[in-house]
Write a protein that holds these residues in place. Structure first.
Motif, short mmCIF file in Angstrom:
data_model
loop_
_atom_site.label_atom_id
_atom_site.label_comp_id
_atom_site.label_asym_id
_atom_site.label_seq_id
_atom_site.Cartn_x
_atom_site.Cartn_y
_atom_site.Cartn_z
N ALA A 115 0.86 -1.18 0.00
CA ALA A 115 0.00 0.00 0.00
C ALA A 115 0.90 1.23 0.00
N ALA A 116 0.50 2.26 -0.72
CA ALA A 116 1.28 3.48 -0.79
C ALA A 116 0.35 4.68 -0.85
N ASP A 117 0.71 5.73 -0.11
CA ASP A 117 -0.02 6.99 -0.11
C ASP A 117 0.99 8.12 -0.15
N GLY A 118 1.53 8.36 -1.34
CA GLY A 118 2.51 9.41 -1.52
C GLY A 118 3.86 9.02 -0.93
N PRO A 119 4.79 9.99 -0.89
CA PRO A 119 6.16 9.70 -0.44
C PRO A 119 6.29 9.49 1.06
N GLU A 120 5.26 9.82 1.83
CA GLU A 120 5.37 9.75 3.30
C GLU A 120 4.84 8.46 3.89
N ARG A 121 4.08 7.70 3.15
CA ARG A 121 3.45 6.52 3.74
C ARG A 121 3.46 5.35 2.76
#
Length: 405
Positions: A115-121
């Motif tokens: 799972a990825a939500d942008g560069p922060e998560r």
């Protein structure tokens, strides 16, 4: 103690097997059945589509299978015996440390959730039967949890942390690179030595995709082709398959079985250490690794953490550093360790069989040596201490050593 010193000298050729890991990204790939009917597109247009892709959010499940052509069971037992003979072991390190756990992906088949939500998560979970291993990056923190041992590893993310595999810091602590990052690296390296074409379409996890095929034009490379399936709608690379000239199973063949580009739930990136779990902080280890790295690794950032040290390439041990012979797919890194390579018949018996299974004795104008081989990366260690490494055939390594004489 004498056996310990003798065994440590043979880390050099054994470590060659680890070079292969540097050439393989931990990335999703594997096409599903069905070839969609899509508008024609040129290779240049497809490359531009990949470059313009800016996918920030996704979640999914994928399988990854890796076949380096190594006797990995023997390698594991041989290294285990070597560590035991040296009094080695985990030394108190956490079993949740990513530098230990993610090495499992260099062999066999594995199922992962991402799972990825942008560069922060970002979050990656490795499923192993009823056990799970999770690696979570959320803002300033990186957490890893091994459900089997109930151990937790934690460290602070660097201030300039980016998407998985892109942030600075110890390379063996990074989250695996995304398909787009790997595709970008392959395309960036493409030039006059490379053929790039579009070879039909595919279905990947229910998504329509174009297939970009990349092949070396040069003879002597161990790479037969790299195939990248690109999402026809948003340009996100979904598939990465690496094939060797040896044929057989792909070196890397993994793929999304499910993918969703919507924003994952915030809860996917939250983590709290379970009650009673052992928590290991990685800051002290990171500082030690950075200090060690500052001593000088002639390979720069091109080898996995610790591999340069395993080759005996700390400050003052190499004569000339690394030189690159050739270009493109047949480029060979050449270095001089400054020390003759020990003879395999002097190795402890638990190491000798392993070295023999990995290496081929060779001779030439350069003298004599041993070629340690995988399906992609091969390395020639000459008896006088020179090392030639590249994604090239055994003959190419021998020819380079002869020309370098």
């Amino acid at each position: 103690m004498a056996e310990t010193r003798k065994a440590s000298r043979f880390i050099v050729p054994v470590a060659v097997a680890g070079v292969a890991a540097a050439t393989i990204g931990l990335v999703p790939a594997l096409a599903a059945s069905g070839d969609p009917d899509l508008p024609e597109i040129t290779a240049q247009q497809l490359i531009e589509k990949i470059a313009a892709s800016d996918t920030q959010t996704l979640s999914g499940t994928f399988r990854i299978s890796t076949d380096l052509g190594l006797p990995l069971e023997g390698l594991t037992s041989g290294l285990g015996g070597l560590a035991g003979g040296m009094g080695g072991g985990a030394g108190g390190d956490s079993s949740a440390d990513p530098s230990e756990k993610l090495t499992e992906l260099v062999s066999g088949s594995h199922t992962l959730r991402i799972a990825a939500d942008g560069p922060e998560r970002q979050r990656l979970t490795l499923l192993d039967g009823s056990d799970e291993y999770s690696l979570i990056h959320n803002g300033d923190d990186v957490w890893a949890y091994d459900s089997k041992s109930k151990e937790v590893f934690h460290e602070k993310a660097p201030a300039d942390a980016d998407a998985p595999g892109a942030h600075e810091g110890p390379k063996d602590k990074e989250l695996p690179g995304t398909p787009k990052q790997l595709a970008d690296e392959v395309l960036k390296a493409a030039g006059d030595t490379t053929s790039i074409t579009v070879d039909g379409t595919a279905k990947v996890a229910g998504r329509d995709a174009y297939q970009l095929v990349i092949k070396p034009k040069q003879a002597g490379s161990t790479v037969a082709s790299v195939k990248i399936a690109v999402d026809a709608a948003n340009g996100t690379p979904l598939k990465f398959t690496l094939n060797s000239v040896e044929g057989g199973k792909p070196v890397v063949d993994a793929g999304f079985t499910k993918i969703d580009f919507s924003k994952p739930a915030a809860s996917d990136f939250t983590f709290k250490a379970p009650e009673g779990a052992k928590v290991t902080e990685g800051a002290a280890e990171k500082a030690a690794e950075e200090a060690e790295g500052a001593k000088g690794n002639p390979f720069g950032d091109e080898l996995p953490g610790g591999l340069g040290e395993a080759f005996g390439l700390g400050a003052g041990t190499g004569k000339d550093g690394v030189n690159v012979i050739g270009e493109g797919w047949t480029a060979i890194a050449r270095l001089d360790t400054g020390a003759p390579t020990p003879k395999t018949d002097e190795a402890p018996k638990e190491v000798q069989g392993l070295l023999d299974s990995l290496g081929d004795k060779v001779d030439g104008e350069f003298g004599s040596g041993t070629v340690f081989k995988t399906k992609i990366v091969n390395a020639l260690l000459t008896d006088d201490g020179k090392v030639y490494v590249g994604a090239v055939t055994k003959d190419a390594l021998v020819n380079a050593a002869n020309a370098d004489k």
